[in-house]
Design a protein around this motif. Structure first.
Motif, PDB file in Angstrom:
ATOM      1  N   TRP A 215       0.795  -1.349   0.000  1.00 60.65           N
ATOM      2  CA  TRP A 215      -0.070   0.077   0.004  1.00 60.65           C
ATOM      3  C   TRP A 215       0.933   1.201   0.076  1.00 60.65           C
ATOM      4  O   TRP A 215       0.324   2.374  -0.534  1.00 60.65           O
ATOM      5  CB  TRP A 215      -0.955   0.011   1.271  1.00 60.65           C
ATOM      6  N   GLY A 216       2.044   1.199   0.710  1.00 58.19           N
ATOM      7  CA  GLY A 216       2.873   2.456   0.526  1.00 58.19           C
ATOM      8  C   GLY A 216       3.406   2.603  -0.900  1.00 58.19           C
ATOM      9  O   GLY A 216       3.721   3.803  -1.235  1.00 58.19           O
ATOM     10  N   ARG A 217       3.385   1.905  -1.845  1.00 55.24           N
ATOM     11  CA  ARG A 217       3.570   1.855  -3.107  1.00 55.24           C
ATOM     12  C   ARG A 217       2.436   2.286  -4.023  1.00 55.24           C
ATOM     13  O   ARG A 217       2.335   3.105  -4.962  1.00 55.24           O
ATOM     14  CB  ARG A 217       4.230   0.692  -3.941  1.00 55.24           C
ATOM     15  N   ALA A 218       1.532   1.771  -3.779  1.00 56.67           N
ATOM     16  CA  ALA A 218       0.145   1.848  -4.344  1.00 56.67           C
ATOM     17  C   ALA A 218      -0.554   3.378  -4.004  1.00 56.67           C
ATOM     18  O   ALA A 218      -0.817   3.836  -5.189  1.00 56.67           O
ATOM     19  CB  ALA A 218      -0.945   0.664  -4.101  1.00 56.67           C
ATOM     20  N   LEU A 219      -0.468   3.636  -2.740  1.00 56.28           N
ATOM     21  CA  LEU A 219      -1.174   4.942  -2.464  1.00 56.28           C
ATOM     22  C   LEU A 219      -0.576   6.225  -3.366  1.00 56.28           C
ATOM     23  O   LEU A 219      -1.718   6.872  -3.748  1.00 56.28           O
ATOM     24  CB  LEU A 219      -1.225   5.286  -1.079  1.00 56.28           C
ATOM     25  N   PRO A 220       0.656   6.446  -3.390  1.00 53.38           N
ATOM     26  CA  PRO A 220       1.017   7.581  -4.156  1.00 53.38           C
ATOM     27  C   PRO A 220       0.744   7.463  -5.977  1.00 53.38           C
ATOM     28  O   PRO A 220       0.621   8.265  -6.515  1.00 53.38           O
ATOM     29  CB  PRO A 220       2.703   7.439  -4.097  1.00 53.38           C
ATOM     30  N   ALA A 221       0.411   6.218  -6.250  1.00 53.91           N
ATOM     31  CA  ALA A 221       0.155   5.881  -7.514  1.00 53.91           C
ATOM     32  C   ALA A 221      -1.312   6.178  -7.856  1.00 53.91           C
ATOM     33  O   ALA A 221      -1.718   6.304  -9.047  1.00 53.91           O
ATOM     34  CB  ALA A 221       0.694   4.616  -8.126  1.00 53.91           C
ATOM     35  N   LEU A 222      -2.127   6.300  -6.974  1.00 51.16           N
ATOM     36  CA  LEU A 222      -3.620   6.607  -7.039  1.00 51.16           C
ATOM     37  C   LEU A 222      -4.011   7.841  -6.187  1.00 51.16           C
ATOM     38  O   LEU A 222      -4.590   7.674  -5.010  1.00 51.16           O
ATOM     39  CB  LEU A 222      -4.263   5.291  -6.197  1.00 51.16           C
ATOM     40  N   PRO A 223      -3.332   8.986  -6.710  1.00 51.50           N
ATOM     41  CA  PRO A 223      -3.723  10.191  -5.900  1.00 51.50           C
ATOM     42  C   PRO A 223      -5.104  10.505  -5.700  1.00 51.50           C
ATOM     43  O   PRO A 223      -5.684  11.369  -4.813  1.00 51.50           O
ATOM     44  CB  PRO A 223      -2.844  11.172  -6.712  1.00 51.50           C
ATOM     45  N   ASP A 224      -6.084  10.216  -6.656  1.00 55.42           N
ATOM     46  CA  ASP A 224      -7.516  10.538  -6.358  1.00 55.42           C
ATOM     47  C   ASP A 224      -8.294   9.384  -5.782  1.00 55.42           C
ATOM     48  O   ASP A 224      -9.506   9.494  -5.881  1.00 55.42           O
ATOM     49  CB  ASP A 224      -8.166  10.899  -7.888  1.00 55.42           C
ATOM     50  N   LEU A 225      -7.719   8.322  -5.295  1.00 55.14           N
ATOM     51  CA  LEU A 225      -8.453   7.252  -4.503  1.00 55.14           C
ATOM     52  C   LEU A 225      -9.212   7.740  -3.275  1.00 55.14           C
ATOM     53  O   LEU A 225      -8.917   8.803  -2.775  1.00 55.14           O
ATOM     54  CB  LEU A 225      -7.465   6.435  -3.867  1.00 55.14           C
ATOM     55  N   ARG A 226     -10.543   7.481  -3.547  1.00 56.11           N
ATOM     56  CA  ARG A 226     -11.533   7.798  -2.602  1.00 56.11           C
ATOM     57  C   ARG A 226     -12.622   6.766  -2.525  1.00 56.11           C
ATOM     58  O   ARG A 226     -13.054   6.169  -3.668  1.00 56.11           O
ATOM     59  CB  ARG A 226     -12.343   8.954  -2.855  1.00 56.11           C
ATOM     60  N   PHE A 227     -13.000   6.327  -1.077  1.00 59.35           N
ATOM     61  CA  PHE A 227     -14.050   5.335  -1.156  1.00 59.35           C
ATOM     62  C   PHE A 227     -15.268   5.956  -0.579  1.00 59.35           C
ATOM     63  O   PHE A 227     -15.106   6.851   0.113  1.00 59.35           O
ATOM     64  CB  PHE A 227     -13.586   4.234   0.121  1.00 59.35           C
ATOM     65  N   THR A 228     -16.535   5.310  -1.122  1.00 63.40           N
ATOM     66  CA  THR A 228     -17.606   5.599  -0.712  1.00 63.40           C
ATOM     67  C   THR A 228     -18.579   4.595  -0.156  1.00 63.40           C
ATOM     68  O   THR A 228     -18.420   3.594  -0.958  1.00 63.40           O
ATOM     69  CB  THR A 228     -18.459   6.324  -1.868  1.00 63.40           C
ATOM     70  N   LEU A 229     -18.544   4.524   1.218  1.00 65.57           N
ATOM     71  CA  LEU A 229     -19.441   3.425   1.824  1.00 65.57           C
ATOM     72  C   LEU A 229     -20.853   3.141   1.094  1.00 65.57           C
ATOM     73  O   LEU A 229     -21.561   4.129   1.153  1.00 65.57           O
ATOM     74  CB  LEU A 229     -19.547   3.452   3.426  1.00 65.57           C
ATOM     75  N   ARG A 230     -21.130   1.953   0.757  1.00 71.44           N
ATOM     76  CA  ARG A 230     -22.419   1.637   0.519  1.00 71.44           C
ATOM     77  C   ARG A 230     -23.293   0.578   1.194  1.00 71.44           C
ATOM     78  O   ARG A 230     -24.445   1.087   1.387  1.00 71.44           O
ATOM     79  CB  ARG A 230     -22.441   1.100  -1.056  1.00 71.44           C
TER      80      ARG A 230
END
Length: 117
Positions: free
Chosen positions: A60-75
């Motif tokens: 996740w330390g490598r994935a998070l910087p590669a996904l700067p617009d990552l956002r979760f919406t709980l359903r």
């Protein structure tokens, strides 16, 4: 189950949306086993399995910087005997995701698997 499913899911989504790796990892046991069809992009392991909190932190330390617009919406949150399913929308995946988590006796996630639309 000693974990409040709704409270856990809300805190888990908030941790992801904060992009704070320490806060995200606080939900997981040291010996966690995580499975995702996307993990091999960063780990090189075609099985999709990430074993242990340290390996998860690396992934996740490598994935998070590669996904700067990552956002979760709980359903939705669906509870089971020793775990729960969290259904959420992922901006990075562009669709719905279901994450199945199983807890250890300490209330931390021991197993987790993500399933994508």
């Amino acid at each position: 189950m000693t974990v409040d499913p709704q409270a856990f899911a809300e805190a888990w989504v908030a941790a992801w949306n904060s992009r704070d790796l320490t806060q995200i990892l606080s939900h997981y046991a040291d010996d966690v086993v995580f499975t995702s069809p996307y993990s091999s992009r960063y780990t090189g392991d075609p099985s999709g399995r990430v074993i242990g909190k340290a390996a998860l932190a690396d992934y996740w330390g490598r994935a998070l910087p590669a996904l700067p617009d990552l956002r979760f919406t709980l359903r939705a949150v669906l509870k089971g005997v020793d775990g729960l399913a969290i259904r959420y929308h992922s901006s990075a995946a562009g669709g719905e995701v279901v994450e199945i988590v199983r807890f250890g006796p300490d209330g931390l996630v021991r197993e987790s698997a993500a399933y994508y639309e």
